[in-house]
Design a protein around this motif. Structure first.
Motif, PDB file in Angstrom:
ATOM      1  N   GLU A   1     -86.163  78.293 -16.268  1.00 11.47           N
ATOM      2  CA  GLU A   1     -86.389  78.844 -14.560  1.00 11.47           C
ATOM      3  C   GLU A   1     -85.437  79.199 -13.820  1.00 11.47           C
TER       4      GLU A   1
ATOM      5  N   ARG B   1     -78.785  68.539 -18.690  1.00 14.71           N
ATOM      6  CA  ARG B   1     -79.807  68.653 -18.416  1.00 14.71           C
ATOM      7  C   ARG B   1     -80.670  70.340 -17.813  1.00 14.71           C
ATOM      8  N   ASP B   2     -79.784  70.266 -16.366  1.00 11.25           N
ATOM      9  CA  ASP B   2     -80.211  71.511 -15.562  1.00 11.25           C
ATOM     10  C   ASP B   2     -79.719  72.214 -15.610  1.00 11.25           C
TER      11      ASP B   2
ATOM     12  N   LYS C   1     -79.645  73.625 -18.969  1.00  9.95           N
ATOM     13  CA  LYS C   1     -81.050  72.970 -20.001  1.00  9.95           C
ATOM     14  C   LYS C   1     -82.466  73.921 -19.473  1.00  9.95           C
ATOM     15  N   LYS C   2     -82.822  73.567 -18.081  1.00 10.86           N
ATOM     16  CA  LYS C   2     -83.849  73.360 -17.257  1.00 10.86           C
ATOM     17  C   LYS C   2     -83.403  74.896 -16.641  1.00 10.86           C
ATOM     18  N   SER C   3     -82.487  74.953 -15.974  1.00  8.31           N
ATOM     19  CA  SER C   3     -82.305  76.349 -15.428  1.00  8.31           C
ATOM     20  C   SER C   3     -81.949  76.895 -15.900  1.00  8.31           C
TER      21      SER C   3
END
Length: 158
Positions: free
Chosen positions: A119, A111-112, A114-116
């Motif tokens: 962002e 998840r990290d 994909k999110k980072s």
């Protein structure tokens, strides 16, 4: 990364996040979420992941903080790098396998990444390098664990 434990066990963020509320992605506090993840792991007869299910978020209440205006508005918390805090708590436990310690440490990595990527590109590069350093077998284990973690979240609140 934030590897320090901030909240005491009697602090408001610790107790609220443990028993009542996390954020928009979790229907339950950390304690009930952990029990639900463990339940789904047992239900799937995925016994090697049970210790990780029980411990994967042990550091979350210590790392709960108000990140932005939405956290304040909705009375929720952010838990940046909670998985590393969880790992720091258990890393020297001699009765815990390295396998379990690695699942706990990297359970949010997918998840990290994909999110980072959306962002924070620098964080993305760090997380991607960690992923690439892990074995294909560990990739599969983390993907499987993510399914149980998602089941443990319940329905989104917002």
């Amino acid at each position: 990364m934030n590897n320090t434990i901030k909240n005491s066990i009697l602090s408001v963020p610790f107790l609220k996040s443990l028993f009542f509320i996390q954020n928009e992605w979790h229907q339950h506090g950390v304690f009930l979420h952990t029990l639900r993840v463990t339940y789904y792991t047992i239900k799937a007869k995925d016994f090697t992941l049970i210790p990780a299910a029980l411990l994967h978020d042990i550091g979350k209440p210590f790392s709960a903080f108000k990140k932005d205006e939405n956290d304040i508005k909705y009375g929720e918390y952010s838990f940046t790098d909670h998985e590393e805090v969880s790992y720091q708590i258990i890393k020297n436990w001699p009765f815990m396998s390295e396998y379990t310690k690695n699942i706990v440490r990297y359970h949010y990595l997918i998840r990290d990444i994909k999110k980072s990527k959306k962002e924070n590109y620098k964080r993305y590069e760090v997380k991607k390098a960690i992923w690439e350093s892990l074995s294909d077998e560990m990739h599969e284990e983390l993907e499987r664990f993510l399914l149980y973690d998602d089941l443990g979240k319940g329905k989104k609140r917002r």
